[in-house]
Design a protein around this motif. Structure first.
Motif, short mmCIF file in Angstrom:
data_model
loop_
_atom_site.label_atom_id
_atom_site.label_comp_id
_atom_site.label_asym_id
_atom_site.label_seq_id
_atom_site.Cartn_x
_atom_site.Cartn_y
_atom_site.Cartn_z
N UNK A 1 -8.98 1.30 -4.01
CA UNK A 1 -7.89 0.80 -3.19
C UNK A 1 -8.48 -0.20 -2.17
N UNK A 2 -7.85 -1.36 -2.08
CA UNK A 2 -8.34 -2.36 -1.13
C UNK A 2 -7.99 -1.94 0.29
N UNK A 3 -8.62 -2.57 1.23
CA UNK A 3 -8.39 -2.26 2.64
C UNK A 3 -6.94 -2.57 3.03
N UNK A 4 -6.41 -3.65 2.49
CA UNK A 4 -5.03 -4.04 2.78
C UNK A 4 -4.05 -2.97 2.28
N UNK A 5 -4.29 -2.45 1.09
CA UNK A 5 -3.44 -1.40 0.53
C UNK A 5 -3.57 -0.12 1.36
N UNK A 6 -4.79 0.19 1.79
CA UNK A 6 -5.03 1.37 2.61
C UNK A 6 -4.26 1.29 3.93
N UNK A 7 -4.27 0.12 4.55
CA UNK A 7 -3.56 -0.07 5.81
C UNK A 7 -2.06 0.10 5.61
N UNK A 8 -1.54 -0.45 4.51
CA UNK A 8 -0.11 -0.31 4.21
C UNK A 8 0.26 1.16 4.00
N UNK A 9 -0.57 1.88 3.26
CA UNK A 9 -0.31 3.30 3.03
C UNK A 9 -0.37 4.09 4.34
N UNK A 10 -1.33 3.76 5.19
CA UNK A 10 -1.44 4.44 6.49
C UNK A 10 -0.22 4.16 7.37
N UNK A 11 0.32 2.96 7.26
CA UNK A 11 1.52 2.63 8.03
C UNK A 11 2.70 3.47 7.56
N UNK A 12 2.82 3.62 6.25
CA UNK A 12 3.90 4.44 5.71
C UNK A 12 3.75 5.90 6.15
N UNK A 13 2.51 6.39 6.13
CA UNK A 13 2.26 7.77 6.55
C UNK A 13 2.58 7.95 8.03
#
Length: 149
Positions: A1-13
């Protein structure tokens, strides 16, 4: 998972958990990322995102120092909370020995002979140490090493 995807997932969480501090900090980060994409017309990779995060971390550290000097502990605490969230995205920091080894290797690979070659060495080190070391401290160490040489 790229850093950008990780940040997006963390925002959703953070939205699901109703964690307003984390959500606000991540939104600031995504806004800075989108701003860079629009301004420079580039697709951000992990290296560019780390550069943005590193800049934001530095800003938070400066703000904390200013707020504490001004006696505003409430604002300093808010900045510390944001700093902790942003720091979680940074790669593990290198130890002093590892940084010294990288500096020695960069000096050897560039053939630097004195302080006039500092730009060459820092150019190499910036690529190698991005996000893993405080570049201000690295710059001071390079300067000291080149003055001895």
């Amino acid at each position: 998972m790229s850093l950008k995807e990780q940040i997006t997932e963390d925002m959703k969480a953070a939205m699901r958990a109703k964690d307003s501090v984390r959500l606000g900090t991540i939104r600031l980060l995504t806004a800075a990322m989108k701003q860079k994409e629009v301004d420079e017309r580039v697709e951000l990779n992990d290296t560019l995102i780390l550069g943005i995060i590193e800049k934001m971390v530095k800003q938070r550290k400066d703000s904390i120092a200013q707020f504490e000097a001004g006696g505003r502990q409430d604002l300093a605490d808010a900045e510390k909370a944001e700093l902790a969230i942003l720091s979680a995205y940074m790669p593990a920091a290198l130890s002093d020995e590892e940084v010294q080894a990288e500096i020695a290797a960069a000096i050897a690979s560039t053939g630097a002979a004195g302080p006039q070659d500092m730009g060459k060495v820092m150019g190499v080190l910036k690529a190698r140490l991005a996000g893993r070391a405080d570049m201000t401290a690295v710059s001071a160490q390079v300067k000291a090493a080149l003055t001895k040489a």
